[in-house]
Write an enzyme that holds these catalytic residues in place. Structure first.
Site, PDB file in Angstrom:
ATOM      1  N   TYR A 177       7.604  -8.168  -8.836  1.00 33.23           N
ATOM      2  CA  TYR A 177       7.336  -6.962  -8.052  1.00 33.23           C
ATOM      3  C   TYR A 177       7.052  -5.786  -8.990  1.00 33.23           C
ATOM      4  CZ  TYR A 177       8.206  -3.233  -4.635  1.00 33.23           C
ATOM      5  OH  TYR A 177       8.095  -2.131  -3.832  1.00 33.23           O
TER       6      TYR A 177
ATOM      7  N   SER B  24      18.750  -2.400   9.038  1.00 29.07           N
ATOM      8  CA  SER B  24      19.343  -1.253   8.333  1.00 29.07           C
ATOM      9  C   SER B  24      18.707   0.058   8.796  1.00 29.07           C
ATOM     10  CB  SER B  24      19.239  -1.424   6.810  1.00 29.07           C
ATOM     11  OG  SER B  24      17.903  -1.555   6.396  1.00 29.07           O
TER      12      SER B  24
ATOM     13  N   THR C 255       0.826  -1.215   0.000  1.00 23.95           N
ATOM     14  CA  THR C 255       0.000   0.000   0.000  1.00 23.95           C
ATOM     15  C   THR C 255       0.857   1.261   0.000  1.00 23.95           C
ATOM     16  OG1 THR C 255      -0.119  -0.254   2.380  1.00 23.95           O
ATOM     17  CG2 THR C 255      -2.051  -0.941   1.133  1.00 23.95           C
ATOM     18  N   ASP C 256       2.130   1.160   0.431  1.00 23.96           N
ATOM     19  CA  ASP C 256       2.925   2.396   0.587  1.00 23.96           C
ATOM     20  C   ASP C 256       3.094   3.136  -0.740  1.00 23.96           C
ATOM     21  OD1 ASP C 256       4.628   0.373  -0.296  1.00 23.96           O
ATOM     22  OD2 ASP C 256       6.297   0.935   1.006  1.00 23.96           O
TER      23      ASP C 256
ATOM     24  N   GLY D 138      19.231  -8.833   8.037  1.00 27.64           N
ATOM     25  CA  GLY D 138      18.662  -9.425   6.826  1.00 27.64           C
ATOM     26  C   GLY D 138      17.549 -10.421   7.075  1.00 27.64           C
ATOM     27  N   SER D 139      16.831 -10.274   8.181  1.00 26.50           N
ATOM     28  CA  SER D 139      15.729 -11.206   8.487  1.00 26.50           C
ATOM     29  C   SER D 139      14.359 -10.554   8.333  1.00 26.50           C
ATOM     30  CB  SER D 139      15.845 -11.714   9.925  1.00 26.50           C
ATOM     31  OG  SER D 139      16.924 -12.585  10.025  1.00 26.50           O
TER      32      SER D 139
ATOM     33  N   ASP E 211      10.160   1.600   7.051  1.00 24.49           N
ATOM     34  CA  ASP E 211      11.087   1.077   8.058  1.00 24.49           C
ATOM     35  C   ASP E 211      11.564   2.185   8.992  1.00 24.49           C
ATOM     36  OD1 ASP E 211      10.746  -1.040   6.407  1.00 24.49           O
ATOM     37  OD2 ASP E 211      12.836  -1.185   5.756  1.00 24.49           O
TER      38      ASP E 211
HETATM   39  P1  ADP Z   1      17.398  -5.811   7.085  1.00 20.94           P
HETATM   40  O1  ADP Z   1      17.301  -4.312   7.097  1.00 20.94           O
HETATM   41  O2  ADP Z   1      16.105  -6.455   6.741  1.00 20.94           O
HETATM   42  O3  ADP Z   1      17.977  -6.376   8.352  1.00 20.94           O
HETATM   43  P2  ADP Z   1      19.265  -5.223   5.006  1.00 20.94           P
HETATM   44  O4  ADP Z   1      19.944  -6.049   3.998  1.00 20.94           O
HETATM   45  O5  ADP Z   1      18.452  -4.056   4.561  1.00 20.94           O
HETATM   46  O6  ADP Z   1      18.393  -6.201   5.921  1.00 20.94           O
HETATM   47  O7  ADP Z   1      20.331  -4.628   6.038  1.00 20.94           O
HETATM   48  C1  ADP Z   1      21.281  -5.488   6.647  1.00 20.94           C
HETATM   49  C2  ADP Z   1      22.663  -4.855   6.606  1.00 20.94           C
HETATM   50  O8  ADP Z   1      22.716  -3.733   7.507  1.00 20.94           O
HETATM   51  C3  ADP Z   1      23.752  -5.763   7.079  1.00 20.94           C
HETATM   52  O9  ADP Z   1      24.203  -6.584   6.036  1.00 20.94           O
HETATM   53  C4  ADP Z   1      24.811  -4.780   7.534  1.00 20.94           C
HETATM   54  O10 ADP Z   1      25.569  -4.298   6.453  1.00 20.94           O
HETATM   55  C5  ADP Z   1      24.012  -3.615   8.065  1.00 20.94           C
HETATM   56  N1  ADP Z   1      23.861  -3.611   9.545  1.00 20.94           N
HETATM   57  C6  ADP Z   1      22.735  -3.265  10.193  1.00 20.94           C
HETATM   58  N2  ADP Z   1      22.914  -3.334  11.540  1.00 20.94           N
HETATM   59  C7  ADP Z   1      24.179  -3.725  11.749  1.00 20.94           C
HETATM   60  C8  ADP Z   1      24.980  -3.994  12.913  1.00 20.94           C
HETATM   61  N3  ADP Z   1      24.484  -3.857  14.145  1.00 20.94           N
HETATM   62  N4  ADP Z   1      26.229  -4.419  12.735  1.00 20.94           N
HETATM   63  C9  ADP Z   1      26.746  -4.562  11.501  1.00 20.94           C
HETATM   64  N5  ADP Z   1      26.064  -4.322  10.378  1.00 20.94           N
HETATM   65  C10 ADP Z   1      24.790  -3.908  10.463  1.00 20.94           C
HETATM   66 MG    MG Z   2      16.822  -3.131   5.372  1.00 16.90          MG
END
Ligand code: ADP
Ligand code: MG
Length: 397
Positions: free
Chosen positions: A233, A140, A39-40, A134-135, A184
């Site tokens: 998408y 991020s 929806t965003d 990345g879960s 987010d």
């Molecule tokens: P999500 O936001 O869903 O977790 P993303 O791929 O958008 O997945 O972001 C994950 C990335 O953010 C990691 O691969 C890393 O580069 C960075 N990151 C976020 N938090 C940390 C942290 N606490 N320590 C190291 N890297 C981090």
């Molecule tokens: Mg992210």
């Protein structure tokens, strides 16, 4: 304080590494998407929540323009100059194999702040968090928003939530290469304990809605990502645009986005649209109505009713939008049979990733175990289940 042990660990590591105390520490959590799917970008509504996992960013001024940035879990340091913060070279393998990619989230946020006020000095910074990377919980955004709040304070730059959210989004677009929306960052900033964040993506404004202390979520990560997801998408986005143009022609009131069409109007006026395009458009239209219905149910304290709307949301994804998959359907089907589960749906883009399950807090453990084993019975391996509580949003410590 949320996550006090991580704060203490960061303080200790900061002092040991830089030989002094941080001047500013900020915290920002990850988030889950609860209702309102795709929806965003249709200028619609989304329910989300900040979660109890987050990231702390600690920082102190340096006397030169030099910046030292440390990822506290790895104790890896990168250095750069405060007046020369650039995105990594175009085509750099950002998410796969590039080294120290975490620095790009911080640098991108710093660059966004520096546009408002050029920095007069560098910094020593370190961050540490417990959002799984990345879960689908947006580690991020937690990193960007903790960075943004801490650096805005250190450099005395006036910000507001929407500005900070846009700085984080822009960091992802230009320093990371991820074309994310604003959900987010807004969720990370605006979340409150036991409350959902309801964001209107037309006005980019938000409010919070009480869920009650007994509401819990289970995030079931299927760890699958189906091929063609990106192409699919884009096709779904095109369907929404094509449908919006059609409804703008046939309806008497202005239609700037699918947001302006009701399900009743969709049913009467969809004639002339290809069937698949009409069905795709029905999903965000229905999702908008479900978010508004969900808000009303929560205001009446009807958690079970809210859960039923989550099940409807998943059904709409599965049947109309086509962004579910066998793994996500398995989680939602299993959830329907587990006592204590109130609702479940896929969360995020779809085609894999995670499903979010609403459960009463007293049933968290039995429901988690039942979900993991039901999933394992079909796919031979359990899905990852995390217990999520709607928690406080970002703050300056
Ligand atoms: P999500 O936001 O869903 O977790 P993303 O791929 O958008 O997945 O972001 C994950 C990335 O953010 C990691 O691969 C890393 O580069 C960075 N990151 C976020 N938090 C940390 C942290 N606490 N320590 C190291 N890297 C981090
Ligand atoms: Mg992210």
């Amino acid at each position: 304080m949320t996550n006090k042990p991580i704060y203490d660990e960061l303080q200790g590591k900061f002092r040991a590494h830089f030989g002094r105390y941080p001047e500013v520490v900020a915290y920002a959590p990850g988030r889950i998407e609860v209702l309102g799917n795709h929806t965003d970008y249709n200028e619609g509504f989304v329910f989300s929540a900040a979660i109890q996992f987050g990231t702390f960013f600690a920082v102190a001024k340096s006397v030169s323009m030099g910046c030292r940035l440390v990822a506290g879990d790895l104790m890896r340091e990168v250095t750069f100059s405060a007046d020369d913060v650039k995105p990594p070279p175009f085509g750099y393998p950002l998410s796969k194999g590039g080294s120290d990619t975490w620095q790009n989230y911080v640098k991108g946020t710093f660059a966004g702040l520096a546009e408002r006020k050029p920095p007069a000095h560098g910094f020593d910074g370190m961050f540490l968090g417990n959002v799984p990377l990345g879960s689908g919980l947006s580690s991020s955004a937690a990193l960007e928003m903790s960075t943004g709040i801490a650096l805005a304070k250190l450099y005395n730059i006036a910000t507001d939530a929407v500005m900070l959210a846009k700085i984080g989004q822009n960091a992802e677009h230009t320093f990371v290469g991820c074309k994310c929306g604003l959900l987010d960052q807004i969720s990370s900033l605006a979340g409150q304990e036991n409350r959902l964040v309801k964001t209107d993506f037309r006005s980019v404004s938000y409010e919070t809605v009480n869920m009650g202390a007994e509401a819990c979520f289970l995030l079931c990560d299927t760890r699958t990502k189906h091929a063609l997801a990106d192409g699919a998408y884009n096709r779904l986005r095109e369907s929404c645009e094509q449908a919006a143009a059609h409804f703008a022609r046939v309806l008497r009131h202005p239609v700037n986005a699918i947001r302006d069409v009701s399900m009743t109007e969709w049913a009467i006026y969809k004639r002339g649209l290809p069937e698949d395009v009409a069905n795709h458009a029905a999903h965000p239209i229905g999702e908008n109505e479900r978010v508004l219905k969900g808000a009303k149910l929560l205001s009446e304290g009807n958690l079970a009713g809210f859960g039923a709307v989550m099940f409807d949301s998943h059904e709409s994804s599965r049947v109309l939008f086509g962004n579910s998959c066998a793994e996500l359907d398995a989680v939602v089907d299993a959830a329907k049979k587990i006592p204590g589960v109130l609702g479940a749906r896929l969360s995020g883009g779809g085609f894999g990733g995670s499903a979010v399950v609403l459960v009463h807090s007293r049933d968290v453990e039995t429901a988690s175990a039942a979900l993991a084993s039901a999933y394992a019975a079909t796919f031979n391996t359990p899905c990852d289940v995390s217990v999520i509580k709607p928690a406080a949003g970002a703050y300056l410590v």
